[in-house]
Motif scaffolding. Structure first.
Motif, PDB file in Angstrom:
ATOM      1  N   MET A   1     -31.208  88.770  52.444  1.00  0.00           N
ATOM      2  CA  MET A   1     -30.906  89.711  51.416  1.00  0.00           C
ATOM      3  C   MET A   1     -30.053  90.815  52.037  1.00  0.00           C
ATOM      4  SD  MET A   1     -33.793  92.196  49.710  1.00  0.00           S
ATOM      5  CE  MET A   1     -34.669  90.770  49.222  1.00  0.00           C
ATOM      6  N   LEU A   2     -29.034  91.247  51.289  1.00  0.00           N
ATOM      7  CA  LEU A   2     -28.161  92.311  51.770  1.00  0.00           C
ATOM      8  C   LEU A   2     -28.858  93.658  51.627  1.00  0.00           C
ATOM      9  CD1 LEU A   2     -24.753  91.241  50.237  1.00  0.00           C
ATOM     10  CD2 LEU A   2     -25.444  91.086  52.604  1.00  0.00           C
ATOM     11  N   ALA A   3     -28.610  94.540  52.590  1.00  0.00           N
ATOM     12  CA  ALA A   3     -29.208  95.869  52.567  1.00  0.00           C
ATOM     13  C   ALA A   3     -28.254  96.860  53.221  1.00  0.00           C
ATOM     14  CB  ALA A   3     -30.543  95.866  53.298  1.00  0.00           C
ATOM     15  N   THR A   4     -28.386  98.126  52.827  1.00  0.00           N
ATOM     16  CA  THR A   4     -27.615  99.208  53.421  1.00  0.00           C
ATOM     17  C   THR A   4     -28.559 100.064  54.243  1.00  0.00           C
ATOM     18  OG1 THR A   4     -26.178  99.239  51.489  1.00  0.00           O
ATOM     19  CG2 THR A   4     -26.084 101.141  52.928  1.00  0.00           C
ATOM     20  N   VAL A   5     -28.123 100.425  55.455  1.00  0.00           N
ATOM     21  CA  VAL A   5     -28.948 101.252  56.328  1.00  0.00           C
ATOM     22  C   VAL A   5     -28.908 102.679  55.808  1.00  0.00           C
ATOM     23  CG1 VAL A   5     -29.251 102.110  58.670  1.00  0.00           C
ATOM     24  CG2 VAL A   5     -28.502  99.758  58.299  1.00  0.00           C
ATOM     25  N   VAL A  23     -36.804 100.036  48.791  1.00  0.00           N
ATOM     26  CA  VAL A  23     -36.530 100.663  50.084  1.00  0.00           C
ATOM     27  C   VAL A  23     -37.555 100.128  51.072  1.00  0.00           C
ATOM     28  CG1 VAL A  23     -36.427 102.830  51.358  1.00  0.00           C
ATOM     29  CG2 VAL A  23     -35.603 102.729  49.003  1.00  0.00           C
ATOM     30  N   ARG A  24     -37.073  99.509  52.137  1.00  0.00           N
ATOM     31  CA  ARG A  24     -37.958  98.901  53.134  1.00  0.00           C
ATOM     32  C   ARG A  24     -37.735  99.538  54.498  1.00  0.00           C
ATOM     33  NH1 ARG A  24     -36.511  94.347  49.902  1.00  0.00           N
ATOM     34  NH2 ARG A  24     -38.374  93.280  49.151  1.00  0.00           N
ATOM     35  N   TRP A  49     -40.692  90.641  55.155  1.00  0.00           N
ATOM     36  CA  TRP A  49     -41.873  90.000  55.711  1.00  0.00           C
ATOM     37  C   TRP A  49     -42.653  89.338  54.594  1.00  0.00           C
ATOM     38  CZ3 TRP A  49     -44.383  93.909  59.609  1.00  0.00           C
ATOM     39  CH2 TRP A  49     -43.482  94.168  60.641  1.00  0.00           C
ATOM     40  N   GLU A  50     -43.292  88.229  54.904  1.00  0.00           N
ATOM     41  CA  GLU A  50     -44.120  87.542  53.914  1.00  0.00           C
ATOM     42  C   GLU A  50     -45.420  88.310  53.658  1.00  0.00           C
ATOM     43  OE1 GLU A  50     -44.773  83.559  55.178  1.00  0.00           O
ATOM     44  OE2 GLU A  50     -42.645  83.078  55.200  1.00  0.00           O
ATOM     45  N   ILE A  51     -45.948  88.949  54.683  1.00  0.00           N
ATOM     46  CA  ILE A  51     -47.234  89.632  54.566  1.00  0.00           C
ATOM     47  C   ILE A  51     -47.077  90.982  53.872  1.00  0.00           C
ATOM     48  CG2 ILE A  51     -49.162  90.587  55.869  1.00  0.00           C
ATOM     49  CD1 ILE A  51     -48.449  88.490  58.043  1.00  0.00           C
ATOM     50  N   GLN A  52     -46.095  91.781  54.309  1.00  0.00           N
ATOM     51  CA  GLN A  52     -45.861  93.110  53.739  1.00  0.00           C
ATOM     52  C   GLN A  52     -44.454  93.145  53.177  1.00  0.00           C
ATOM     53  OE1 GLN A  52     -46.727  95.387  57.336  1.00  0.00           O
ATOM     54  NE2 GLN A  52     -48.298  96.470  56.153  1.00  0.00           N
ATOM     55  N   ASP A  53     -44.330  93.317  51.883  1.00  0.00           N
ATOM     56  CA  ASP A  53     -43.013  93.325  51.255  1.00  0.00           C
ATOM     57  C   ASP A  53     -42.259  94.624  51.527  1.00  0.00           C
ATOM     58  OD1 ASP A  53     -41.064  91.942  49.678  1.00  0.00           O
ATOM     59  OD2 ASP A  53     -41.490  93.379  48.067  1.00  0.00           O
ATOM     60  N   SER A  54     -42.945  95.647  52.028  1.00  0.00           N
ATOM     61  CA  SER A  54     -42.293  96.928  52.280  1.00  0.00           C
ATOM     62  C   SER A  54     -41.621  96.979  53.653  1.00  0.00           C
ATOM     63  CB  SER A  54     -43.314  98.062  52.182  1.00  0.00           C
ATOM     64  OG  SER A  54     -44.295  97.903  53.188  1.00  0.00           O
ATOM     65  N   LYS A  55     -41.666  95.874  54.397  1.00  0.00           N
ATOM     66  CA  LYS A  55     -41.052  95.817  55.727  1.00  0.00           C
ATOM     67  C   LYS A  55     -40.134  94.606  55.817  1.00  0.00           C
ATOM     68  CE  LYS A  55     -44.795  98.202  58.001  1.00  0.00           C
ATOM     69  NZ  LYS A  55     -45.745  98.195  59.096  1.00  0.00           N
TER      70      LYS A  55
END
Length: 77
Positions: A1-5, A23-24, A49-55
């Protein structure tokens, strides 16, 4: 997935604004730490991450010509 820093947090961690609107907290793995110099505003590929979607893990950083191509093709707004 594309993301901006969004911002650099230190200790190989960054805030990512992902294309799905979430926001991860991103982590740069050790194998890519010295090879990728990431700054605020860079476009990266992140895998949540599969376990935590916020990371997420940052696995690729796009260069300026690659970002221009993505903009021309309509992947970035």
């Amino acid at each position: 997935m594309l993301a901006t820093v969004g911002s650099l947090l230190g200790s190989k961690r960054v805030n990512l604004q992902c294309m799905d609107g979430v926001v991860r907290m991103g982590r740069i793995p050790g194998s890519k730490n010295k090879k990728m110099w990431i700054r605020e505003g860079d476009i990266v590929i992140a895998t949540p991450w599969e376990i935590q979607d916020s990371k997420a893990d940052v696995i690729w950083k796009y260069t300026r010509p690659q970002i221009e191509w993505l903009e021309r093709k309509g992947y970035l707004k």
